[in-house]
Scaffold this motif. Structure first.
Motif, PDB file in Angstrom:
ATOM      1  N   GLN A  43       0.822  -1.211   0.000  1.00  0.00           N
ATOM      2  CA  GLN A  43       0.000   0.000   0.000  1.00  0.00           C
ATOM      3  C   GLN A  43       0.857   1.263   0.000  1.00  0.00           C
ATOM      4  O   GLN A  43       0.467   2.277  -0.573  1.00  0.00           O
ATOM      5  N   TYR A  44       2.025   1.190   0.613  1.00  0.00           N
ATOM      6  CA  TYR A  44       2.927   2.345   0.591  1.00  0.00           C
ATOM      7  C   TYR A  44       3.430   2.605  -0.822  1.00  0.00           C
ATOM      8  O   TYR A  44       3.541   3.766  -1.244  1.00  0.00           O
TER       9      TYR A  44
ATOM     10  N   GLU B 192       1.815   2.040  -3.441  1.00  0.00           N
ATOM     11  CA  GLU B 192       0.679   2.586  -4.192  1.00  0.00           C
ATOM     12  C   GLU B 192       0.156   3.897  -3.596  1.00  0.00           C
ATOM     13  O   GLU B 192      -0.873   4.406  -4.056  1.00  0.00           O
ATOM     14  N   HIS B 193       0.851   4.415  -2.559  1.00  0.00           N
ATOM     15  CA  HIS B 193       0.487   5.674  -1.896  1.00  0.00           C
ATOM     16  C   HIS B 193      -0.905   5.593  -1.281  1.00  0.00           C
ATOM     17  O   HIS B 193      -1.658   6.571  -1.280  1.00  0.00           O
ATOM     18  N   THR B 194      -1.229   4.426  -0.732  1.00  0.00           N
ATOM     19  CA  THR B 194      -2.543   4.250  -0.097  1.00  0.00           C
ATOM     20  C   THR B 194      -2.434   3.727   1.331  1.00  0.00           C
ATOM     21  O   THR B 194      -3.457   3.329   1.898  1.00  0.00           O
ATOM     22  N   CYS B 195      -1.248   3.704   1.919  1.00  0.00           N
ATOM     23  CA  CYS B 195      -1.090   3.180   3.277  1.00  0.00           C
ATOM     24  C   CYS B 195      -1.672   4.171   4.277  1.00  0.00           C
ATOM     25  O   CYS B 195      -1.298   5.350   4.291  1.00  0.00           O
ATOM     26  N   THR B 196      -2.573   3.708   5.122  1.00  0.00           N
ATOM     27  CA  THR B 196      -3.241   4.564   6.099  1.00  0.00           C
ATOM     28  C   THR B 196      -2.538   4.584   7.451  1.00  0.00           C
ATOM     29  O   THR B 196      -2.898   5.398   8.311  1.00  0.00           O
TER      30      THR B 196
ATOM     31  N   HIS C  61       8.612   0.573   4.777  1.00  0.00           N
ATOM     32  CA  HIS C  61       8.427   1.666   3.835  1.00  0.00           C
ATOM     33  C   HIS C  61       9.828   2.074   3.362  1.00  0.00           C
ATOM     34  O   HIS C  61      10.583   2.684   4.113  1.00  0.00           O
TER      35      HIS C  61
END
Length: 286
Positions: A176-177, A179-183, A192
């Protein structure tokens, strides 16, 4: 009775093999109640020595972990969001500071063997912040680099190194990192990894491969062999170039693009140090 004993022994052996295969499948997963899955995947655990599961540290590995080696440059966090140009300038300065660090570490480690990957964590958690992972092509190179780092210092701080169980960074990194979607941000339990520019990656990794390829060609051609003449290779290469020119159509000469001269490492370090001192003075004044 002899046949029955053999049958029972065979049944026990089959059960033992099945049990071993099942344990091998569970090793390093969430279902494994004995070994820590996070230490197996990322080489670190947020619980540390207080973890209820085992941390099986390898006696030798292709991957070295340099914990907390990277320290980010000081930035002025009080800059308003409206000053976009100032923030962009600080990002560029931070990236240059990081790439200087990356180049220094890469060149030092590559002197002991082929580096397949050098990854620096961008996480903020205590067990991952500033961690550097260096994966070599073979265990001998990793062992030589580990011995060479003993008693060394970087930026005034001692360098600690240990073998890491991480061999596949695809399972250790946060998808997700990428894809720039890690919350979860910097406190995510997966790695990361800080990116570097494509130019620097090409200079470091391709330069490493070209130097090794040249040595392999020298060995493969058999220089020094009895009856061997270097002129044979020269004439063969020359004739091959002639044939290529005859087959290929004429091309226009490419226009040379102006290249921006890159500062030397001492100049960049001096500029970054001056930039950090200016930021400290501004923060102290505020």
């Amino acid at each position: 009775w002899g046949w029955g004993a053999q049958r029972a022994a065979g049944t026990c052996a089959a059960r033992g093999v099945a049990m071993a295969e099942r344990l091998a499948q569970l090793h390093g997963t969430e279902k494994d109640k004995v070994n820590c899955p996070f230490y197996h995947k990322i080489g670190a655990c947020r619980h540390g020595d207080r973890c209820s599961r085992l941390h099986n540290k390898p006696e030798v590995s292709r991957t070295l972990l340099l914990p907390h080696l990277f320290q980010a440059a000081l930035t002025n966090t009080a800059v308003p969001a409206t000053q976009g140009a100032q923030e962009s300038f600080e990002r560029r300065e931070e990236q240059e500071f990081f790439e200087d660090f990356y180049e220094d570490v890469f060149m030092e480690l590559a002197a002991h063997g082929t580096l397949e990957a050098l990854n620096v964590c961008d996480n903020s958690a205590d067990h991952l912040v500033g961690n550097v992972y260096a994966k070599f092509r073979d265990e001998e190179s990793a062992t030589a680099a580990k011995k060479a780092l003993e008693g060394r210092f970087y930026a005034g701080r001692p360098i600690h190194s240990e073998y890491s169980p991480v061999t596949d960074f695809r399972e250790a990194t946060c998808r997700q990192y990428d894809e720039h979607t890690c919350t979860r941000g910097g406190y995510c339990n997966f790695l990361h990894l800080k990116p570097i520019t494509r130019t620097l990656r090409h200079e470091l990794y391709c330069g490493q491969c070209s130097s090794q390829g040249e040595r392999q060609r020298e060995e493969g051609r058999g220089y020094g062999r009895r009856g061997y003449d270097r002129r044979d290779d020269y004439y063969r290469d020359r004739d091959r170039d002639y044939r290529r020119r005859e087959r290929s159509p004429p091309r226009a000469a490419p226009q040379e693009q102006p290249r921006e001269e890159r500062e030397s490492t001492p100049e960049r370090r001096a500029r970054i140090q001056a930039w950090n001192e200016a930021r400290r003075r501004e923060n102290a004044a505020k």
